[in-house]
Design a protein around this motif. Structure first.
Motif, PDB file in Angstrom:
ATOM      1  N   VAL A  59      -1.094  66.104  74.717  1.00 24.49           N
ATOM      2  CA  VAL A  59      -0.525  64.995  73.948  1.00 24.49           C
ATOM      3  C   VAL A  59      -1.612  64.193  73.244  1.00 24.49           C
ATOM      4  O   VAL A  59      -1.410  63.709  72.119  1.00 24.49           O
ATOM      5  CB  VAL A  59       0.312  64.092  74.872  1.00 24.49           C
ATOM      6  N   TYR A  60      -2.763  64.043  73.857  1.00 28.04           N
ATOM      7  CA  TYR A  60      -3.789  63.131  73.344  1.00 28.04           C
ATOM      8  C   TYR A  60      -4.225  63.418  71.909  1.00 28.04           C
ATOM      9  O   TYR A  60      -4.384  62.474  71.126  1.00 28.04           O
ATOM     10  CB  TYR A  60      -5.002  63.142  74.270  1.00 28.04           C
ATOM     11  N   PRO A  61      -4.446  64.675  71.484  1.00 30.61           N
ATOM     12  CA  PRO A  61      -4.911  64.900  70.102  1.00 30.61           C
ATOM     13  C   PRO A  61      -3.977  64.336  69.040  1.00 30.61           C
ATOM     14  O   PRO A  61      -4.429  63.934  67.966  1.00 30.61           O
ATOM     15  CB  PRO A  61      -4.996  66.434  70.011  1.00 30.61           C
ATOM     16  N   PHE A  62      -2.659  64.285  69.328  1.00 32.42           N
ATOM     17  CA  PHE A  62      -1.710  63.772  68.342  1.00 32.42           C
ATOM     18  C   PHE A  62      -1.754  62.249  68.234  1.00 32.42           C
ATOM     19  O   PHE A  62      -1.304  61.677  67.245  1.00 32.42           O
ATOM     20  CB  PHE A  62      -0.293  64.216  68.705  1.00 32.42           C
ATOM     21  N   LEU A  63      -2.283  61.578  69.260  1.00 29.51           N
ATOM     22  CA  LEU A  63      -2.339  60.112  69.263  1.00 29.51           C
ATOM     23  C   LEU A  63      -3.769  59.593  69.176  1.00 29.51           C
ATOM     24  O   LEU A  63      -3.985  58.387  69.279  1.00 29.51           O
ATOM     25  CB  LEU A  63      -1.670  59.576  70.537  1.00 29.51           C
TER      26      LEU A  63
ATOM     27  N   TYR B 297      -4.506  56.860  66.540  1.00 32.44           N
ATOM     28  CA  TYR B 297      -3.972  55.559  66.906  1.00 32.44           C
ATOM     29  C   TYR B 297      -4.798  54.913  68.009  1.00 32.44           C
ATOM     30  O   TYR B 297      -4.958  53.698  68.052  1.00 32.44           O
ATOM     31  CB  TYR B 297      -2.517  55.695  67.355  1.00 32.44           C
ATOM     32  N   PHE B 298      -5.321  55.749  68.916  1.00 30.22           N
ATOM     33  CA  PHE B 298      -6.158  55.225  69.994  1.00 30.22           C
ATOM     34  C   PHE B 298      -7.428  54.606  69.423  1.00 30.22           C
ATOM     35  O   PHE B 298      -7.840  53.510  69.819  1.00 30.22           O
ATOM     36  CB  PHE B 298      -6.512  56.360  70.958  1.00 30.22           C
ATOM     37  N   VAL B 299      -8.065  55.288  68.490  1.00 30.56           N
ATOM     38  CA  VAL B 299      -9.287  54.760  67.878  1.00 30.56           C
ATOM     39  C   VAL B 299      -8.991  53.480  67.105  1.00 30.56           C
ATOM     40  O   VAL B 299      -9.736  52.498  67.186  1.00 30.56           O
ATOM     41  CB  VAL B 299      -9.921  55.814  66.947  1.00 30.56           C
ATOM     42  N   LYS B 300      -7.868  53.473  66.369  1.00 29.87           N
ATOM     43  CA  LYS B 300      -7.517  52.270  65.610  1.00 29.87           C
ATOM     44  C   LYS B 300      -7.162  51.125  66.533  1.00 29.87           C
ATOM     45  O   LYS B 300      -7.472  49.961  66.259  1.00 29.87           O
ATOM     46  CB  LYS B 300      -6.343  52.573  64.679  1.00 29.87           C
TER      47      LYS B 300
ATOM     48  N   LEU C 196       1.913  50.206  68.532  1.00 29.32           N
ATOM     49  CA  LEU C 196       2.844  50.721  69.535  1.00 29.32           C
ATOM     50  C   LEU C 196       2.389  52.083  70.060  1.00 29.32           C
ATOM     51  O   LEU C 196       2.504  52.363  71.252  1.00 29.32           O
ATOM     52  CB  LEU C 196       4.251  50.830  68.929  1.00 29.32           C
ATOM     53  N   ALA C 197       1.871  52.929  69.166  1.00 28.02           N
ATOM     54  CA  ALA C 197       1.375  54.236  69.596  1.00 28.02           C
ATOM     55  C   ALA C 197       0.157  54.087  70.507  1.00 28.02           C
ATOM     56  O   ALA C 197      -0.003  54.843  71.470  1.00 28.02           O
ATOM     57  CB  ALA C 197       1.029  55.085  68.382  1.00 28.02           C
ATOM     58  N   THR C 198      -0.694  53.118  70.203  1.00 24.85           N
ATOM     59  CA  THR C 198      -1.871  52.879  71.036  1.00 24.85           C
ATOM     60  C   THR C 198      -1.470  52.444  72.433  1.00 24.85           C
ATOM     61  O   THR C 198      -1.952  52.977  73.439  1.00 24.85           O
ATOM     62  CB  THR C 198      -2.765  51.800  70.393  1.00 24.85           C
ATOM     63  N   VAL C 199      -0.556  51.483  72.504  1.00 29.18           N
ATOM     64  CA  VAL C 199      -0.081  51.011  73.804  1.00 29.18           C
ATOM     65  C   VAL C 199       0.655  52.124  74.541  1.00 29.18           C
ATOM     66  O   VAL C 199       0.518  52.272  75.755  1.00 29.18           O
ATOM     67  CB  VAL C 199       0.820  49.781  73.620  1.00 29.18           C
ATOM     68  N   ALA C 200       1.435  52.911  73.809  1.00 28.15           N
ATOM     69  CA  ALA C 200       2.159  54.020  74.434  1.00 28.15           C
ATOM     70  C   ALA C 200       1.194  55.010  75.072  1.00 28.15           C
ATOM     71  O   ALA C 200       1.454  55.532  76.169  1.00 28.15           O
ATOM     72  CB  ALA C 200       3.035  54.725  73.397  1.00 28.15           C
ATOM     73  N   LEU C 201       0.067  55.266  74.413  1.00 27.95           N
ATOM     74  CA  LEU C 201      -0.927  56.179  74.977  1.00 27.95           C
ATOM     75  C   LEU C 201      -1.530  55.600  76.249  1.00 27.95           C
ATOM     76  O   LEU C 201      -1.663  56.295  77.260  1.00 27.95           O
ATOM     77  CB  LEU C 201      -2.018  56.460  73.950  1.00 27.95           C
ATOM     78  N   PHE C 202      -1.885  54.311  76.228  1.00 26.81           N
ATOM     79  CA  PHE C 202      -2.423  53.664  77.424  1.00 26.81           C
ATOM     80  C   PHE C 202      -1.443  53.755  78.580  1.00 26.81           C
ATOM     81  O   PHE C 202      -1.806  54.128  79.703  1.00 26.81           O
ATOM     82  CB  PHE C 202      -2.734  52.194  77.128  1.00 26.81           C
TER      83      PHE C 202
END
Length: 304
Positions: free
Chosen positions: A285-289, A292-295, A199-205
């Motif tokens: 915001v990106y450093p906190f996610l 999750y983005f890499v995963k 969910l965090a990955t999709v939220a970042l996208f």
């Protein structure tokens, strides 16, 4: 049996050195344009028109930011950008997760056909004109919801979340059903908490897409200034400043050589300042996610 580390050969050292040099060069190429834009935005506008600004401002000033933030249209567009990013991200992630959970259930007989229908939308669409006419018939033109509803469910987001859900042990869901839990309760109480990385990955996208999007503003809300976004305002500024140049007078140049601030703006300074303002929230915001983005990039891979 005791394993001993293999002695590093000359080829290993050469490879490591070349790899480090390549990554340093890539980092410089990636960061320099942004750092240069930041330096120009923090430099006196008339002094910056002389050129020669690289990584740090020659005459430091915050006047460019003060000038931009005084504009009412910038503040209004910033609010709209934040609203569409927050609301769009929350609704899109939740709806995509519900669809992903549905197509991941083995008891749903049509799940393969539904998943195939979603995947086809990644390769084919109706085109720009039919899409515009559809939005017009749905009364989404000159509406804030044109930023939210059309992208509420995305095939790529569904694939990411579904891949993660399929990795959840089936025994957990079966145990919840034995305890008389319905599908929605299982989805809310079990699936969503376990799918936090997906969910965090999709939220970042979705958040990055919502924040950077400006073409939908141009198509559907360009006549409504109250619904303009920060990126659309940046696009208009870049178009206005494109090919423009401002020449400093002799007095300005002499004054700037003495280190004085002119409290003036130029197309170059406005463009640099607006770019930094529009980019800063996502950068923060990106450093906190990032983890999750890499995963998320490995979701759906081969499981051992």
């Amino acid at each position: 049996m005791k394993l001993t580390s293999r002695a590093r050969s000359m080829g290993d050292w050469i490879f490591d050195i070349c790899n480090v040099l390549f990554m340093i060069g890539l980092m410089i190429v990636t960061l320099y344009p942004f750092l240069n834009m930041l330096a120009v935005s923090l430099n006196d506008a008339m002094d910056a028109s002389r050129g020669g600004i690289f990584l740090k401002p020659r005459i430091f000033t915050l006047y460019n930011y003060e000038y931009m933030l005084r504009e009412a249209s910038i503040f209004q567009s910033l609010i709209i950008s934040v609203l569409r990013t927050v609301i769009g991200t929350v609704i899109t992630v939740f709806c995509s997760a519900m669809v992903a959970y549905t197509v991941s259930r083995p008891e749903y007989l049509l799940r393969k056909w539904v998943a195939l229908a979603f995947i086809l939308t990644m390769y084919f669409n109706g085109g720009l004109i039919p899409t515009y006419l559809l939005h017009k018939e749905l009364h989404l033109i000159n509406s804030f919801w044109v930023y939210i509803i059309p992208g509420i469910v995305g095939a790529f987001n569904i694939i990411i979340i579904r891949s993660f859900i399929e990795g959840i042990p089936e025994g957990i869901i079966e145990s919840a059903k034995i305890d008389s839990a319905g599908d929605f309760k299982i989805f809310m109480k079990i699936v969503l908490p376990l799918c936090t990385p997906a969910l965090a990955t999709v939220a970042l996208f979705v958040a990055v897409w919502q924040w950077n999007s400006w073409f939908d503003v141009f198509l559907y809300n360009s006549s409504n200034l109250k619904l303009s976004t920060l990126q659309y305002e940046l696009m208009k500024i870049l178009q206005t400043a494109n090919g423009s140049s401002t020449q400093a007078t002799v007095g300005d140049v002499l004054g700037n050589q003495r280190g004085s601030v002119t409290n003036q703006v130029t197309p170059t300074s406005i463009r640099a300042t607006m770019t930094i303002i529009a980019s800063l929230p996502i950068i923060m915001v990106y450093p906190f996610l990032q983890k999750y983005f890499v995963k998320g990039m490995t979701l759906g891979g081969v499981k051992g």
